[in-house]
Design a protein around this motif. Structure first.
Motif, mmCIF file in Angstrom:
data_model
loop_
_atom_site.group_PDB
_atom_site.id
_atom_site.type_symbol
_atom_site.label_atom_id
_atom_site.label_comp_id
_atom_site.label_asym_id
_atom_site.label_seq_id
_atom_site.Cartn_x
_atom_site.Cartn_y
_atom_site.Cartn_z
ATOM 1 N N PHE A 144 0.849 -1.185 0.000
ATOM 2 C CA PHE A 144 0.000 0.000 0.000
ATOM 3 C C PHE A 144 0.888 1.239 0.000
ATOM 4 O O PHE A 144 1.726 1.401 0.890
ATOM 5 N N ILE A 145 0.702 2.090 -0.989
ATOM 6 C CA ILE A 145 1.511 3.301 -1.122
ATOM 7 C C ILE A 145 0.616 4.506 -0.896
ATOM 8 O O ILE A 145 -0.282 4.794 -1.702
ATOM 9 N N ALA A 146 0.808 5.176 0.226
ATOM 10 C CA ALA A 146 0.030 6.358 0.572
ATOM 11 C C ALA A 146 0.983 7.540 0.712
ATOM 12 O O ALA A 146 2.213 7.370 0.748
ATOM 13 N N ARG A 147 0.422 8.732 0.769
ATOM 14 C CA ARG A 147 1.260 9.912 0.941
ATOM 15 C C ARG A 147 2.006 9.813 2.262
ATOM 16 O O ARG A 147 1.410 9.785 3.338
ATOM 17 N N GLY A 148 3.322 9.726 2.158
ATOM 18 C CA GLY A 148 4.159 9.709 3.353
ATOM 19 C C GLY A 148 4.321 8.367 4.020
ATOM 20 O O GLY A 148 4.994 8.272 5.049
ATOM 21 N N ALA A 149 3.736 7.308 3.472
ATOM 22 C CA ALA A 149 3.849 6.000 4.130
ATOM 23 C C ALA A 149 3.692 4.868 3.135
ATOM 24 O O ALA A 149 2.925 4.971 2.172
ATOM 25 N N THR A 150 4.429 3.781 3.359
ATOM 26 C CA THR A 150 4.325 2.562 2.553
ATOM 27 C C THR A 150 4.366 1.367 3.488
ATOM 28 O O THR A 150 5.212 1.304 4.394
ATOM 29 N N ASN A 151 3.439 0.432 3.315
ATOM 30 C CA ASN A 151 3.503 -0.793 4.108
ATOM 31 C C ASN A 151 3.126 -1.980 3.252
ATOM 32 O O ASN A 151 2.367 -1.852 2.282
ATOM 33 N N THR A 152 3.664 -3.139 3.604
ATOM 34 C CA THR A 152 3.497 -4.358 2.803
ATOM 35 C C THR A 152 2.897 -5.466 3.642
ATOM 36 O O THR A 152 3.268 -5.659 4.800
ATOM 37 N N LEU A 153 1.980 -6.197 3.030
ATOM 38 C CA LEU A 153 1.311 -7.332 3.661
ATOM 39 C C LEU A 153 1.555 -8.562 2.809
ATOM 40 O O LEU A 153 1.476 -8.500 1.578
ATOM 41 N N THR A 154 1.839 -9.682 3.434
ATOM 42 C CA THR A 154 2.071 -10.935 2.705
ATOM 43 C C THR A 154 1.049 -11.986 3.132
ATOM 44 O O THR A 154 0.807 -12.181 4.327
ATOM 45 N N LEU A 155 0.452 -12.658 2.139
ATOM 46 C CA LEU A 155 -0.505 -13.724 2.394
ATOM 47 C C LEU A 155 -0.012 -15.015 1.748
ATOM 48 O O LEU A 155 0.552 -14.987 0.652
ATOM 49 N N ASN A 156 -0.244 -16.140 2.409
ATOM 50 C CA ASN A 156 0.118 -17.454 1.884
ATOM 51 C C ASN A 156 -1.064 -18.395 2.037
ATOM 52 O O ASN A 156 -1.803 -18.317 3.027
ATOM 53 N N ALA A 157 -1.231 -19.296 1.062
ATOM 54 C CA ALA A 157 -2.332 -20.261 1.161
ATOM 55 C C ALA A 157 -2.002 -21.523 0.381
ATOM 56 O O ALA A 157 -1.356 -21.464 -0.673
ATOM 57 N N LYS A 158 -2.453 -22.667 0.904
ATOM 58 C CA LYS A 158 -2.430 -23.928 0.182
ATOM 59 C C LYS A 158 -3.692 -24.008 -0.672
ATOM 60 O O LYS A 158 -4.789 -23.729 -0.192
ATOM 61 N N THR A 159 -3.544 -24.402 -1.924
ATOM 62 C CA THR A 159 -4.689 -24.371 -2.832
ATOM 63 C C THR A 159 -5.428 -25.703 -2.918
ATOM 64 O O THR A 159 -6.604 -25.716 -3.304
ATOM 65 N N GLN A 160 -4.764 -26.810 -2.660
ATOM 66 C CA GLN A 160 -5.337 -28.149 -2.859
ATOM 67 C C GLN A 160 -5.853 -28.322 -4.285
ATOM 68 O O GLN A 160 -6.797 -29.063 -4.545
ATOM 69 N N GLY A 161 -5.206 -27.595 -5.213
ATOM 70 C CA GLY A 161 -5.545 -27.711 -6.626
ATOM 71 C C GLY A 161 -6.768 -26.940 -7.062
ATOM 72 O O GLY A 161 -7.190 -27.054 -8.221
ATOM 73 N N LEU A 162 -7.359 -26.127 -6.175
ATOM 74 C CA LEU A 162 -8.608 -25.420 -6.469
ATOM 75 C C LEU A 162 -8.361 -23.934 -6.729
ATOM 76 O O LEU A 162 -7.429 -23.349 -6.186
ATOM 77 N N PRO A 163 -9.202 -23.289 -7.548
ATOM 78 C CA PRO A 163 -9.094 -21.836 -7.752
ATOM 79 C C PRO A 163 -9.268 -21.070 -6.443
ATOM 80 O O PRO A 163 -10.082 -21.442 -5.590
ATOM 81 N N MET A 164 -8.501 -19.980 -6.308
ATOM 82 C CA MET A 164 -8.483 -19.180 -5.092
ATOM 83 C C MET A 164 -8.823 -17.728 -5.423
ATOM 84 O O MET A 164 -8.546 -17.253 -6.526
ATOM 85 N N ASN A 165 -9.380 -17.017 -4.451
ATOM 86 C CA ASN A 165 -9.657 -15.587 -4.591
ATOM 87 C C ASN A 165 -8.764 -14.787 -3.653
ATOM 88 O O ASN A 165 -8.772 -15.017 -2.431
ATOM 89 N N LEU A 166 -7.998 -13.862 -4.235
ATOM 90 C CA LEU A 166 -7.307 -12.855 -3.444
ATOM 91 C C LEU A 166 -8.243 -11.652 -3.342
ATOM 92 O O LEU A 166 -8.644 -11.086 -4.366
ATOM 93 N N ILE A 167 -8.613 -11.284 -2.122
ATOM 94 C CA ILE A 167 -9.565 -10.193 -1.916
ATOM 95 C C ILE A 167 -8.938 -9.166 -0.980
ATOM 96 O O ILE A 167 -8.537 -9.491 0.145
ATOM 97 N N ILE A 168 -8.853 -7.920 -1.469
ATOM 98 C CA ILE A 168 -8.343 -6.813 -0.663
ATOM 99 C C ILE A 168 -9.494 -5.819 -0.515
ATOM 100 O O ILE A 168 -9.823 -5.098 -1.460
ATOM 101 N N PRO A 169 -10.162 -5.786 0.639
ATOM 102 C CA PRO A 169 -11.316 -4.895 0.794
ATOM 103 C C PRO A 169 -10.889 -3.438 0.877
ATOM 104 O O PRO A 169 -9.805 -3.117 1.380
ATOM 105 N N ALA A 170 -11.753 -2.558 0.397
ATOM 106 C CA ALA A 170 -11.443 -1.130 0.448
ATOM 107 C C ALA A 170 -11.323 -0.639 1.883
ATOM 108 O O ALA A 170 -10.626 0.347 2.149
ATOM 109 N N SER A 171 -11.973 -1.334 2.810
ATOM 110 C CA SER A 171 -11.930 -0.906 4.205
ATOM 111 C C SER A 171 -10.537 -0.999 4.816
ATOM 112 O O SER A 171 -10.270 -0.382 5.853
#
Length: 319
Positions: A144-171
């Motif tokens: 996330f790049i905002a005025r005067g600040a930057t922060n990073t978030l990392t997510l990991n998941a096992k898929t078990q061969g199935l389609p996955m959704n990455l969801i970043i809510p506006a909130s």
């Protein structure tokens, strides 16, 4: 009792999903079939007096197709609700698990099945939803790049061969957000490297979500929304001189896109083929209908702006 054939992994329940069964008996038997996913029993069926049979389970599963994802208060990387691990049980004999989705897919090559065209501009209230495929695992790095600040978030998941959704809510967007950069890897191979520029499209803008032809989720915020009509239907069963309750009510809006680049317009035009369309209100995905599913292109065969008319249940006020 044995299963002589089952559908291939990655099949779609829009197609036939035949399970072939051999009772391994000379005398015909009655068979009790149970269709289940990893969480619950979906359906039961009885077949009478057979030694061999074939059952298409697709009609029992289509209610599971095109389900909207859940938008939480924080970023998530979770299995698509329309991705299911299904098995069939015949008189206690269980088949192998079969991985199914609402569109055919191949998990041997990690990839995104949502559009990731560039440049990409999103509204400050629009969530990012990307459908991804990998055989074993997915990792997403979100900056996330905002005025005067930057922060990073990392997510990991096992898929078990199935389609996955990455969801970043506006909130979860920080104050004064300007850009969001996403890097995604699947099975240790790069899937996506994309930048989103965050803008304010105005108070009347409406965010729409739909499924593309590959089953991936798409979103777009229409900056222009014009209220067109109200429609109401009263109960026909009550006498005219008595109170007649409201039986149904709808509100119709015309949504118009900005003048976008051609890759964006091609993505939007495919919305009319989506089996389900949703209006995103905060963390809610509300099903809506298109008043018609027709698009006219100009004499060059291109589309400079897309306008659609959508209908939603009226509950007082305006959407």
């Amino acid at each position: 009792m044995t299963f002589t054939s089952t559908p291939q992994n990655g099949s779609s329940w829009q197609d036939c999903l035949p399970f072939a069964i051999d009772t391994e008996q000379e005398k015909p038997l009655d068979i009790t079939l149970e269709i289940a996913n990893s969480k619950e029993l979906i359906a039961q069926r009885k077949i009478y007096g057979v030694t061999t049979t074939e059952v298409d389970i697709a009609p029992y599963l289509r209610d599971l197709s095109c389900l909207p994802p859940t938008i939480n208060s924080s970023a998530t990387l979770t299995q698509s609700p329309s991705a299911q691990t299904i098995h069939l049980t015949a008189n206690g004999t269980r088949s192998n698990n079969v991985l199914l989705f609402h569109a055919p897919y191949d998990n041997s090559t990690p990839k995104a099945i949502s559009s990731l065209h560039q440049p990409r501009e999103i509204d400050s209230r629009e969530p990012i939803i990307v459908t991804l495929i990998a055989n074993a695992s997915i990792q997403a790095s979100i900056t996330f790049i905002a005025r005067g600040a930057t922060n990073t978030l990392t997510l990991n998941a096992k898929t078990q061969g199935l389609p996955m959704n990455l969801i970043i809510p506006a909130s979860c967007y920080p104050a004064a957000i300007e850009q969001i950069h996403i890097e995604v890897t699947g099975d240790k191979k790069s899937i996506a490297n994309v930048d989103y520029t965050v803008v304010d499209k105005g108070a009347n803008a409406k965010c729409i979500a739909w499924f593309n032809k590959n089953g991936g989720m798409e979103t777009y915020t229409f900056p222009t929304s014009i209220r067109l009509s109200y429609d109401a239907k009263l109960s026909a069963n009550a006498p005219l001189d008595e109170y007649r309750p409201l039986e149904s009510s709808t509100i119709r809006h015309r949504l118009c896109s900005a003048y976008e680049v051609q890759t964006q317009m091609e993505r939007l035009a495919e919305m009319i083929f989506s089996p389900r369309i949703f209006l995103i209100k905060g963390d809610k995905m509300v099903p809506i209908s298109l008043a018609n599913r027709h698009i006219d292109f100009d004499h060059h065969g291109t589309l400079r702006q897309m306008c659609i008319e959508v209908e939603d249940e009226w509950k007082g006020g305006a959407i």
